[in-house]
Design a protein around this motif. Sequence first.
Motif, short mmCIF file in Angstrom:
data_model
loop_
_atom_site.label_atom_id
_atom_site.label_comp_id
_atom_site.label_asym_id
_atom_site.label_seq_id
_atom_site.Cartn_x
_atom_site.Cartn_y
_atom_site.Cartn_z
N SER A 297 0.83 -1.21 0.00
CA SER A 297 0.00 0.00 0.00
C SER A 297 0.86 1.25 0.00
N PHE A 298 2.05 1.14 0.57
CA PHE A 298 2.96 2.29 0.56
C PHE A 298 3.31 2.66 -0.88
N ILE A 299 3.71 1.63 -1.65
CA ILE A 299 4.07 1.87 -3.05
C ILE A 299 2.86 2.37 -3.82
N ASN A 300 1.68 1.74 -3.53
CA ASN A 300 0.45 2.18 -4.18
C ASN A 300 0.23 3.66 -3.95
N GLY A 301 0.32 4.09 -2.70
CA GLY A 301 0.11 5.49 -2.37
C GLY A 301 1.08 6.38 -3.11
N ALA A 302 2.34 5.95 -3.17
CA ALA A 302 3.36 6.75 -3.86
C ALA A 302 3.02 6.87 -5.34
N ILE A 303 2.50 5.76 -5.93
CA ILE A 303 2.16 5.81 -7.36
C ILE A 303 1.01 6.78 -7.60
N TYR A 304 0.01 6.80 -6.69
CA TYR A 304 -1.10 7.74 -6.86
C TYR A 304 -0.60 9.16 -6.81
N ILE A 305 0.31 9.43 -5.85
CA ILE A 305 0.82 10.80 -5.73
C ILE A 305 1.58 11.17 -7.00
N ALA A 306 2.35 10.22 -7.53
CA ALA A 306 3.08 10.50 -8.77
C ALA A 306 2.10 10.79 -9.90
N PHE A 307 1.00 10.03 -9.95
CA PHE A 307 -0.02 10.26 -10.98
C PHE A 307 -0.60 11.67 -10.85
N VAL A 308 -0.96 12.02 -9.60
CA VAL A 308 -1.57 13.33 -9.37
C VAL A 308 -0.62 14.43 -9.81
N LEU A 309 0.65 14.27 -9.47
CA LEU A 309 1.59 15.36 -9.73
C LEU A 309 2.02 15.41 -11.19
N PHE A 310 2.23 14.25 -11.80
CA PHE A 310 2.89 14.25 -13.11
C PHE A 310 1.97 13.86 -14.27
N ILE A 311 0.93 13.04 -14.03
CA ILE A 311 0.05 12.63 -15.13
C ILE A 311 -1.38 13.00 -14.75
N PRO A 312 -1.70 14.29 -14.62
CA PRO A 312 -3.00 14.67 -14.06
C PRO A 312 -4.19 14.24 -14.92
N TYR A 313 -4.02 14.06 -16.23
CA TYR A 313 -5.17 13.70 -17.05
C TYR A 313 -5.34 12.19 -17.16
N GLY A 314 -4.54 11.43 -16.44
CA GLY A 314 -4.66 9.99 -16.50
C GLY A 314 -4.08 9.44 -17.79
N ILE A 315 -4.10 8.13 -17.91
CA ILE A 315 -3.46 7.51 -19.06
C ILE A 315 -4.24 7.81 -20.34
N VAL A 316 -5.55 7.56 -20.32
CA VAL A 316 -6.34 7.77 -21.53
C VAL A 316 -6.41 9.27 -21.87
N GLY A 317 -6.60 10.11 -20.84
CA GLY A 317 -6.68 11.55 -21.08
C GLY A 317 -5.40 12.08 -21.70
N THR A 318 -4.26 11.66 -21.16
CA THR A 318 -2.99 12.13 -21.71
C THR A 318 -2.80 11.62 -23.13
N TRP A 319 -3.21 10.36 -23.36
CA TRP A 319 -3.09 9.78 -24.71
C TRP A 319 -3.90 10.61 -25.70
N ARG A 320 -5.13 10.97 -25.31
CA ARG A 320 -5.96 11.76 -26.21
C ARG A 320 -5.33 13.11 -26.49
#
Lengths: 348, 517
Positions: free
Chosen positions: A305-328
Amino acid sequence: MTNLSSFFRQNRGSLITLLGLTLLPFIVGLTEGASPLVVWKNAGGTSKFVEGLAIEVFILALFALSYDLIFGITGLLSFGHSMFFAVGAYLTGVLLKNFHLNLWQTIGLVFIAAVIQALLFGLVLPRVKGITFALVTLGLSSVFHIVIMSRELGDFTGSDVGLQGVIVPAFISPANERLRFYFVALAVLLLAYLLYKRFVNSPTGRICVAIRENEARAKMLGYNTFTFKLVALTLSSITAAFAGVLHALYQPIVSPNIADMGFTVTALLITLIGGVGTLNGALVGAAIYRLLDFGLRRYLGESASFINGAIYIAFVLFIPYGIVGTWRLKSFEIKKGWERLVKMSGLG
Amino acid sequence: MTKFQATLRKNLILYITLAVLVATFFVAGQGMERKDFVITLLRGFSVGAVTFLVASGFSLIFGLLDVLNLAHGTLFMIGAYIGWTVYVRPDTFVDLLTPMALLICGFSLSNLWANLSTKSWFSLSSKWVLPWAFLLVSILVALFVLPRYPIATWDLADYANSPGTYSFMADQGTPIHAVASTFDKINPLLAIGGLIVASLFAAFGISLFNRQALVSKLNVRDFIPAALLLFIGLGSFAANDSLTAFLTGLSSNWLFLIAILVAVLSGAGLGGLMEATLIRPLYSRPIYQLMLTLGMSAIGVEVVRSIWGRPEFTMPKPPFFNGSGAGCPAESFSAWWQHNCSTIFLLGGRVRVYNEIFIPLLGILVLVAVWVLLQRSRLGMVIRAGVQDREMVEALGINVRRVFTMVFALGVGLAALGGVLAAPSMGLSNAMGESLLLNALIALAIGGLTSYPGAALGSLLVGLIQQFIIKYGTIGIPIPFTEIIFKPTPPLVPASTVLLMVVVLLILPNGLLGKKE
């Protein structure tokens, strides 16, 4: 060019994914030397396991899809979404176990319950907005969580142990007929996805998007925004309840955790990973979330869960539109870059 | 129409709601004996005070920054665990002081880094390579030094050496004194140098990520915090043994005060750091802040689990509130002052002094102190103005960013204070933050999300309702005109406050004292 071929061209990605998912159990079976016939008879080891994992992904995706409709499309921040799911799951379990109804009656009653609970949320909808709506829905769902955890209802809900001993109809039993269950879950997800796609592109869906963007303006244009929000909420509630039905049928124990806020947060995170308001982002996000969680738990154990939490924070900070949103957003640039790469390597 | 009538008409629903609540309260008081009533009332105050400490910080942050800090409960929990560490294991605290102070030291030089990053030789270089390079070096150095740095600590796997055992022995009055650890894996000078380098590089690397076009001029004052931290770090390194001996020899009462102070300061530091590094880039994307704080909360719980373990344990009360034997339980406050009893007779009820008198008093003290800060100081004025109209304050030339960081630090500091105060009465567990955050959210929703008095009123209501329901769970409520006696079961305790919240929000969507939009 006929209509059919243009249809294939436009939906190439989705169709390939669908084909891949249909063949997945058999391909996994072939990798360990089991012929498709063995897989068909639910005898393969690994393929059965992969089917199970995929079913969990489908259920999560269905749940996240329904959350994306009210949060990503209509712009209602709800913290009580897990209640929609849990009502479906618990009602299925209780009706099958304690009242000995058959599956179709159960599904009918779950459908009615889902509409009723959407109306319950609709009751508070015109009164409170924004973060207060989130808090009221959180309140409603925690009351439900407390009710199913209470000892008085232990015979029905199993209080804090969880609901167990649900007799699943034999033709869809996850133990013996898992392949069939896999295809049922896939079909339900596919139907829900197509329905949602159609809904978002319909006039009603466009008004829901307008409400997300600027509710006052939508009102000014003469739309009764409450009705549209209620429609979205009802559709979302029904979908989530169906995800709950599948969950109750698939899992041997329905744990009360699915009713607390953590499960709503899961849906929120899945839509974030995939891309808020993109619909197919919820599907991609669910797959990534479940597989990541599974992989991390397998190799890291408790600290997952620690790694999970870190991944979410990384998503929020660096990939704010998510995978599909950024792809579009970036697909044009990515395509251009790919073409340049091909040209440079001298292949093109 | 007089002014009075006008206000009455405007707030009619509010007054009716308040009147109903007060009436309910008196009816609830009729059903029990006076001593039970006193005890329940004080317990309600106690729970309300702890809730208030969390809720007030939460509402300050939400009011000014528009950040719904869902990690607040986790920070409350971290405050409790830090307080426990200082109180029960001062040697660990002294050992940790050096690396922590040195690691933070670089980050306190933010203005220097901002100035440096505008220099031409840095701004010319690549946008990504240099910052990542600095961060990477810093992380590598930290990874090299920290595992080798000697810290006297507990062992989660070894029962005789676990936090619970340490707590238990300290409560019995025979605290275990662990063996001091020595520098046998790394050269002390290398360790100190490595920590400083890691800190400076990390701070500079992060400042290169978000470069600002406008930076204020470098001032001597900018160096004071860093110099202070450096002094603390090096001083505690040089005087490690004597400091440990001093703290372990100190009376537990003083140690408790130090624990409170350290918990509040580290909570505030953590809050400031969180705001400056993680939340600041997200002010333009409100929903993402929510996600971020949720992620922080998950990470925080995992960190606490990996450091202090999963089992619950208690924190001993300071001896000032924990006396027994001759003259106890005390009959009056003067008798209590002589014997320092753990309990006291108050209006016929036997009351625990720490839980039911000290915590509410401190809660009131904090309520007044923050109120004075908000109403009478310049910072408070800026905060209140910022809650009203943030852009206007910015336009008047006030550095709102700095105020944001300070308010975040203040809010988290209050939560940590709540944590360390609640630890001796509630005990320490991984789930304490979550349940308290829910309480605080309910209290704020009842009282009004951005209203400071509303936070106090809501917390008080939440505390009182929970405690009265618990009490009626043992007494039972006779339902009128029937023979049935209704006994509320424990799950009804959270459900009752949640129901109150839903009802209040449906009647008054902005809460009791919230401002109408």
